[in-house]
Design a protein around this motif. Sequence first.
Motif, mmCIF file in Angstrom:
data_model
loop_
_atom_site.group_PDB
_atom_site.id
_atom_site.type_symbol
_atom_site.label_atom_id
_atom_site.label_comp_id
_atom_site.label_asym_id
_atom_site.label_seq_id
_atom_site.Cartn_x
_atom_site.Cartn_y
_atom_site.Cartn_z
ATOM 1 N N TYR A 171 6.195 -2.556 1.676
ATOM 2 C CA TYR A 171 6.937 -2.461 2.942
ATOM 3 C C TYR A 171 7.671 -1.133 3.010
ATOM 4 O O TYR A 171 8.071 -0.564 1.975
ATOM 5 N N LYS A 172 7.874 -0.681 4.238
ATOM 6 C CA LYS A 172 8.560 0.592 4.432
ATOM 7 C C LYS A 172 10.056 0.478 4.164
ATOM 8 O O LYS A 172 10.693 1.365 3.621
ATOM 9 N N THR A 173 10.619 -0.656 4.598
ATOM 10 C CA THR A 173 12.070 -0.839 4.450
ATOM 11 C C THR A 173 12.415 -1.360 3.068
ATOM 12 O O THR A 173 11.656 -2.128 2.472
ATOM 13 N N ALA A 174 13.597 -0.966 2.601
ATOM 14 C CA ALA A 174 14.062 -1.427 1.302
ATOM 15 C C ALA A 174 14.593 -2.844 1.403
ATOM 16 O O ALA A 174 14.921 -3.337 2.477
ATOM 17 N N GLY A 175 14.695 -3.501 0.280
ATOM 18 C CA GLY A 175 15.209 -4.864 0.249
ATOM 19 C C GLY A 175 14.122 -5.889 0.478
ATOM 20 O O GLY A 175 12.948 -5.570 0.658
ATOM 21 N N LEU A 227 8.576 -12.560 8.870
ATOM 22 C CA LEU A 227 7.904 -12.008 10.052
ATOM 23 C C LEU A 227 7.559 -10.528 9.896
ATOM 24 O O LEU A 227 6.821 -9.971 10.720
ATOM 25 N N THR A 228 8.107 -9.859 8.863
ATOM 26 C CA THR A 228 7.858 -8.427 8.676
ATOM 27 C C THR A 228 6.435 -8.190 8.175
ATOM 28 O O THR A 228 6.000 -8.799 7.182
ATOM 29 N N GLU A 229 5.724 -7.296 8.880
ATOM 30 C CA GLU A 229 4.348 -6.958 8.484
ATOM 31 C C GLU A 229 4.385 -5.889 7.374
ATOM 32 O O GLU A 229 5.157 -4.925 7.465
#
Length: 555
Positions: free
Chosen positions: A372-376, A381-383
């Motif tokens: 994933y691009k975002t940390a954490g 629902l996040t692709e």
Amino acid sequence: MKESKKAMEILNIDHLGIVAGIIDEMELVEEVNKIVGIKTKETLNPGQVIKAMILNGLGFLSAPLYLFEEFFVGKPTEHLIGEGVLPSHLNDDKLGRELDKYHQIGTTKIFTAVAIKAAHKFQVEMDSIHLDGTSMSVEGEYKKESEERDETKQETGENKIEREPEMKGIEIVHGYSRDKRPDLKQFIIDMIVTGDGDIPLYLKVDSGNVDDKSVFVERLKEFKKQWTFEGISVADSALYTAENLAAMRELKWITRVPLSIKEAKNKIVDIKESEWKDSQISGYKIAAKESEYADIKQRWIIVESELRKKSSIQQVEKQVKKQESKAKAALSQLSRQEFACQADAKVAIEKLSKSWKYHQIKEIEYLKKSEYKTAGRPSKLTEPSQIKYQVKSQIETREEVIETEKIKAGRFILATNILDKNELSDEQVLEEYKSQQSNERGFRFLKDPLFFTSSVFVKTPERVEAIAMIMGLCLLVYNLAQRKLRQELAKFDDGIRNQVNKITNKPTMRWVFQMFQAVHLVVINGQKQMSNFTEEREKIVRYLGKSCSKYYLII
């Protein structure tokens, strides 16, 4: 004023009288002079030069051409080679010119003529012959013939020699090295010997990159033409190709079958226990099959060596363990690798599995790894921005492959186009093939560091080729001497002591030569006599015949 001869000279003759005597009995000097030709007023004729080089070659001292003259210092050159011959006559310039002559006439032509005469004089049997080749490694750079032409144009008019149309210089280049020295350039020697005393009958020197498979049939055909040979030709697996078999329809042959052939792979393992029969040769058993490989009817003899089988099975087990260790390391490395898609992971794992002979991969599991691009921690629902794949698997041994390898361990296949077992039994096929070692013994002799091979360090390929012919003639003389002595000892039920002081009727000439160390020819006021010539040495010389006896003053 002419210098008077010394009142007393002590000259080292050692075993060289034996070598000179065998050369004389072969009529080598006369045969070479007939082919090469002699000029008036020359102190050394071409035949005598070859005789001198053989004496040097079988002196078992490392003496390349530029030390040739020094080899004969203190030796009775007139006594061994001819009246008026002095060490100073055997200089590098003279030898170089003679080597050029031999090449221009044709090294195979000269060798074959000498061998034919020798085989006749010594009554060598030729029921079967054995063909093989080897590489001779050399160091240094070698000028090609075109580069030397200007230097050799100096000999004109009556000195000019007509070159055989098929003769051209060999190329000393890199090629498949049987010496396991791919870093060195090389040339090739192909040789045919008879089973009767390992006598070489044919020698061909070729370029270092020539392939046995492409030339062996031509060698046999040329030999048959020159010798009117009707016996059996024996060679190793390099001879066994579809093209070669078709070309050998008029020859009788025995050869080894390469196990790379599919039919051979099947037949070497597909043998019932009842098909085996014990060979008369201890430690071997054989089974007969039929084949029509390359549309040639032939007999295949599957041979199993008990000793080789045990060794080969141990080697297989060792290889299995070694490969398992490497396979685990490779799989561990692959399991850490990430792939863009499952298909890529599948290709990689299958490729790795196929690379192993004794192992394969089982229980393959493809692990999906999302990024994933975002940390954490991402929400449900996040692709994922990227999906990668890894593999997880186990290694297992290929038991069938290992078992097959153990079954065929110690086995090899011999083929012959002689279908009539009354003419050639299965047993005789094996016996003839085992005699192929005669060629291997000859090559070991040529490559012995005590031998003449340091002399291949001459400046042109043409002279290297001529030196190789001299080396072959040394082997011819050596084996004729050994064969004759053994025959005479057997004939009279006699023997001589060997290295451990036991009596043998099969001594090697190397040992006999050593026995003759410190034998001297003493010349007092022109009168010759022998020194340190024991009864044992005299017995050996008498068995070798009159040609050898005269050099030791035995009447």
